[in-house]
Design an enzyme around this catalytic site. Structure first.
Site, PDB file in Angstrom:
ATOM      1  N   LYS A 183      44.340  25.900  -3.951  1.00 53.34           N
ATOM      2  CA  LYS A 183      43.874  25.476  -2.625  1.00 53.34           C
ATOM      3  C   LYS A 183      44.487  24.137  -2.255  1.00 53.34           C
ATOM      4  O   LYS A 183      44.869  23.916  -1.120  1.00 53.34           O
ATOM      5  CB  LYS A 183      42.348  25.350  -2.638  1.00 53.34           C
ATOM      6  CG  LYS A 183      41.667  26.659  -2.344  1.00 53.34           C
ATOM      7  CD  LYS A 183      40.184  26.430  -2.081  1.00 53.34           C
ATOM      8  CE  LYS A 183      39.442  27.754  -2.222  1.00 53.34           C
ATOM      9  NZ  LYS A 183      38.066  27.614  -2.642  1.00 53.34           N
ATOM     10  N   LYS A 224      51.981  27.614  -9.215  1.00 52.38           N
ATOM     11  CA  LYS A 224      50.624  28.119  -9.344  1.00 52.38           C
ATOM     12  C   LYS A 224      49.946  28.127  -7.980  1.00 52.38           C
ATOM     13  O   LYS A 224      50.143  27.214  -7.187  1.00 52.38           O
ATOM     14  CB  LYS A 224      49.861  27.203 -10.318  1.00 52.38           C
ATOM     15  CG  LYS A 224      48.611  27.832 -10.842  1.00 52.38           C
ATOM     16  CD  LYS A 224      47.958  27.012 -11.925  1.00 52.38           C
ATOM     17  CE  LYS A 224      46.570  27.593 -12.142  1.00 52.38           C
ATOM     18  NZ  LYS A 224      45.833  26.932 -13.187  1.00 52.38           N
ATOM     19  N   CYS A 261      33.402  22.088 -17.884  1.00 49.40           N
ATOM     20  CA  CYS A 261      34.289  22.272 -16.728  1.00 49.40           C
ATOM     21  C   CYS A 261      33.687  23.374 -15.869  1.00 49.40           C
ATOM     22  O   CYS A 261      33.582  24.522 -16.329  1.00 49.40           O
ATOM     23  CB  CYS A 261      35.711  22.645 -17.160  1.00 49.40           C
ATOM     24  SG  CYS A 261      36.719  23.192 -15.764  1.00 49.40           S
ATOM     25  N   HIS A 291      43.992  37.927  -7.680  1.00 53.88           N
ATOM     26  CA  HIS A 291      42.917  38.901  -7.924  1.00 53.88           C
ATOM     27  C   HIS A 291      43.442  40.307  -7.646  1.00 53.88           C
ATOM     28  O   HIS A 291      43.146  41.258  -8.368  1.00 53.88           O
ATOM     29  CB  HIS A 291      41.729  38.670  -6.974  1.00 53.88           C
ATOM     30  CG  HIS A 291      41.091  37.324  -7.073  1.00 53.88           C
ATOM     31  ND1 HIS A 291      40.961  36.490  -5.996  1.00 53.88           N
ATOM     32  CD2 HIS A 291      40.538  36.673  -8.124  1.00 53.88           C
ATOM     33  CE1 HIS A 291      40.343  35.371  -6.364  1.00 53.88           C
ATOM     34  NE2 HIS A 291      40.082  35.453  -7.658  1.00 53.88           N
ATOM     35  N   CYS A 346      36.056  26.436 -15.234  1.00 55.80           N
ATOM     36  CA  CYS A 346      36.088  27.442 -16.318  1.00 55.80           C
ATOM     37  C   CYS A 346      34.706  28.016 -16.564  1.00 55.80           C
ATOM     38  O   CYS A 346      34.573  29.020 -17.240  1.00 55.80           O
ATOM     39  CB  CYS A 346      36.538  26.845 -17.643  1.00 55.80           C
ATOM     40  SG  CYS A 346      38.151  26.101 -17.664  1.00 55.80           S
TER      41      CYS A 346
END
Ligand code: MSP
Length: 522
Positions: free
Chosen positions: A302, A299, A127, A22, A130
Site C-alpha cells: 500500500k 513487492k 507483529c 490473493h 503477521c
C-alpha cells in the site's frame, strides 16, 4: 482410481481488499481442482476469509466502523473477485460463521483437556501484520519485522500456551519420512531448522488487548489466538466436531493439499500439524507453498501504491472473461518460485500463447476445412492412434497428469503450449494448402483431421486454466463441452460436417495494447 480430492486455500485477511497476490493463489487452486474434477468425481475446494484478530480490530477502529462491518464489506469484495475470476470453490468459509466459532471453542477446550495448553506469563514482541510473536533474531537490524517493515509491539500478558515443543520431534520425523508432504521440497531444510529452535506458543490474548476474537470457553478474559482460529477452518468448514463429525468430514479429511503462500508455511507445517496431532486427526498429505507475485519486480504494498486488484486488470484490457488473466497467473512462476506481473508481459504472453499459437491454429484449420471440404470431416480422414501427433497428444496428457500430481501448474501449461507449437510446425511442414493445390485431397483431409483432433485435445487440457476459451474451441468443433479426461482418446472427433464459413470465430482476440494503456490511464 483415487476417490476424493480435498483442496484448501489460505483464508484471506479482510482488513483490505483482494489483490492479484490473493488472486494468484485462488487461481492456482482453482486450476488444480478443475483438473482433478476432469478425472475424479469427488473433488472439493474450500476457500474463505480470516476475520478475527488485532489487525482487523485496528483497521475497523481507524475507519470508525465495527469489525463486523469491516468484515462484511470486504468479504463481499473477495466473494465478488472470486466470482469474476470464475473460482469454482465448493465452499467459502468466514471465521465469523457461528458453526466455525462454536467448533473452535471446542477444539481449544480439547487441547486444554489433553494437557497441551497451559497458562503462562510472558513478554514478547508482537507483529500485528503477521499476527504472531517474533523473536529478536527474526528482526531486521533496525528491529523491524522483515515482512511488514514495522516495529513489533512489546507485550506482557498472562496467556494460554500450547506445548509445541512436545510435538517437535514427531513433526520433524513426519517431514523427513514423507517426501510428498512439503512441496516444493526445497523448503524442507528451512522448516527443519525452524523446528530446531521452536518454543511453545502463546495461543490466546487478553480481552483487554484483543476483543475481536473467539472467547476461550470458561475464561472470558481471553480470546483465542487468531492462527488457531484460522487454521481450524480446514476442518470446521467440512463439519468437524470433536464427538460427532459430519459424514462430509469423514469423506474428505485429511486434506490432499493445503495451498498457501511461502510466508505462512511455518503456521501450516508446524503449528497446524501439532494441533492435529493433539486432536488425534490424520495429517494433510501435502502443504504446497507457492511463491509471491511481485509487480514490475517489486513487492506489492500500500505504501508503494502498487497494489493491483484483479478486477482492474480485466477492466484495463477490456476483458469480459477471466481466461487470459487466469492463464497468465497460473503460468507466471514455476513451482514455489516468485512470479512477476507486468502489463507488458501479460499482453505478450497471452497474445503469443492464446491468440497466436492456439487461436490462430484453430481458425486457419477450420477455414481450410471449409475451403476444401465444405466444413466436413470425411470418414477416410480419421487417423488412428499410432500417428506421430496422436502419440504426442497421449504423451502430453500423461505428462500433464504427472505435473499436476507434483503441483507443477505452470510446467503443465508449458506442456500444452509445446504441444500446440508442435502442431503449428506440423501444419507448416505438411503444408495442406500445397497438398490441396496438387489435388492430394485424402492427404489434405488427414492433415486437417490431425490438427483439429489435436485442437480438441488442447481444449480439454487447457480447460482448468481457460474454461471459456476451451468451451469455445469445442463448440467451434461442434463437440459437446464435456471436459472429462475420458474424452482424451484419439479419434473421438467424428466424421461429419462440423463447421460453416460464417460460424468460424476467433476464440481469443489479441489484446490491443494502445486501447489497454489508454483505458488504464483514464
Ligand atoms: N489469514 C492468513 C492465512 C490463514 S490460513 C489458515 C493470511 N492472509 S493473507 O491475506 O495475508 O494472505 C492470504 C494468502 O495470500 C496467503 O497464502 C499469502 O501467502 C497469499 N499472498 C498474499 N500476498 C501475496 C502475493 N503478493 N503473492 C502471492 N501470494 C500472496 O496470511
Amino acid at each position: 482410481m483415487q476417490e476424493k480430492f480435498y483442496l484448501t486455500t489460505a483464508i484471506d485477511y479482510v482488513n483490505g481488499e483482494p489483490h492479484i497476490g490473493h488472486a494468484y493463489e485462488k487461481i492456482l487452486s482453482d486450476v488444480i481442482i478443475r483438473h482433478k474434477r476432469q478425472i475424479i468425481d469427488n473433488a472439493f475446494m474450500l476457500t474463505g476469509t480470516d476475520e478475527h484478530g488485532i489487525k482487523i480490530q485496528k483497521t475497523a477502529a481507524s475507519k470508525g466502523i465495527t469489525p463486523k462491518e469491516l468484515c462484511d464489506e470486504n468479504f463481499s469484495k473477495f466473494e465478488a473477485a472470486w466470482k469474476e475470476l470464475e473460482i469454482s470453490y465448493d465452499k467459502i468459509i468466514r471465521t465469523t460463521d457461528l458453526q466455525h466459532t462454536k467448533t473452535v471453542k471446542k477444539i481449544f477446550s480439547k487441547l486444554l483437556e489433553n494437557g497441551d495448553i497451559y497458562k503462562h506469563s510472558y513478554t514478547g514482541l508482537y507483529c500485528s501484520g503477521c499476527e504472531s510473536f517474533l523473536s529478536p533474531k527474526d528482526l531486521t537490524e533496525d528491529g523491524l519485522c522483515p515482512d511488514h517493515m514495522k516495529k513489533p509491539e512489546e507485550i506482557t500478558e498472562e496467556n494460554y500456551f500450547f506445548k509445541l515443543t512436545k510435538y517437535k520431534d514427531k513433526i520433524a520425523e513426519y517431514i523427513k519420512s514423507h517426501p510428498e508432504f512439503i512441496q516444493p521440497s526445497s523448503r524442507v531444510n528451512e522448516l527443519l531448522n525452524q523446528l530446531e529452535n521452536i518454543e511453545d506458543i502463546s495461543v490466546s490474548r487478553t480481552k483487554s488487548s484483543v476483543q475481536w476474537g473467539i472467547d476461550v470457553d470458561g475464561d472470558e478474559s481471553q480470546t483465542i489466538y487468531v492462527w488457531i482460529d484460522a487454521l481450524s477452518n480446514y476442518i470446521t468448514a467440512i463439519g468437524y466436531d470433536i464427538d460427532n463429525p459430519d459424514e462430509q468430514f469423514k469423506k474428505l479429511w485429511p486434506a490432499d493439499v493445503h495451498v498457501i503462500g511461502k510466508d505462512i508455511i511455518k503456521f501450516h507445517s508446524i503449528y497446524w500439524i501439532a494441533i492435529l496431532m493433539s486432536l488425534g486427526l490424520p495429517l494433510p498429505k501435502t502443504i504446497y507453498a507457492h511463491g509471491w507475485i511481485t509487480i514490475d519486480q517489486s513487492k506489492m504494498s500500500k505504501s508503494i501504491g502498487n497494489v493491483i486488484a484483479p478486477h482492474d486488470v480485466l477492466m484495463a484490457f477490456n476483458l469480459d472473461k477471466p481466461d487470459a488473466f487466469r492463464y497468465y497467473m497460473a503460468s507466471a512462476a514455476l513451482i514455489g518460485k516468485d512470479g512477476n506481473y507486468s502489463d507488458e508481459d501479460f499482453k505478450e504472453k497471452v497474445n503469443a500463447d492464446l491468440a497466436n499459437n492456439i487461436g490462430n491454429l484453430l481458425n486457419r484449420t477450420l477455414n481450410m476445412l471449409v475451403k476444401y471440404f465444405d466444413g466436413e470431416i470425411k470418414n477416410e480422414f480419421i487417423t488412428d492412434k499410432t500417428s506421430k501427433i496422436a502419440i504426442l497428444a497421449e504423451n502430453t496428457k500423461t505428462q500433464i497428469i504427472e505435473a499436476f500430481n507434483k503441483y507443477e501448474i505452470a510446467e503443465a501449461s508449458n506442456l500444452i503450449v509445446s504441444f500446440a507449437d508442435f502442431v503449428n510446425k506440423y501444419v507448416t511442414e505438411t503444408a495442406p494448402w500445397s497438398l490441396a493445390k496438387e489435388g492430394k485431397m485424402l492427404e489434405t483431409g488427414k492433415v486437417l483431421y490431425n490438427v483439429l483432433e489435436a485442437m480438441r485435445h488442447i481444449a480439454i487440457l487447457l480447460y482448468p486454466y481457460c474454461p471459456n476459451i476451451s468451451a469455445d474451441i469445442l463448440t467451434q468443433l461442434s463437440q459437446n463441452t464435456d471436459f472429462k479426461y475420458t474424452n482424451l482418446v484419439w479419434g473421438k472427433l467424428q466424421a461429419g460436417k462440423i463447421t460453416e464459413k460464417d460460424k468460424i470465430k476467433p476464440v481469443f482476440l489479441r489484446l490491443d495494447s494502445e486501447f489497454a494503456t489508454d483505458k488504464k490511464k483514464g
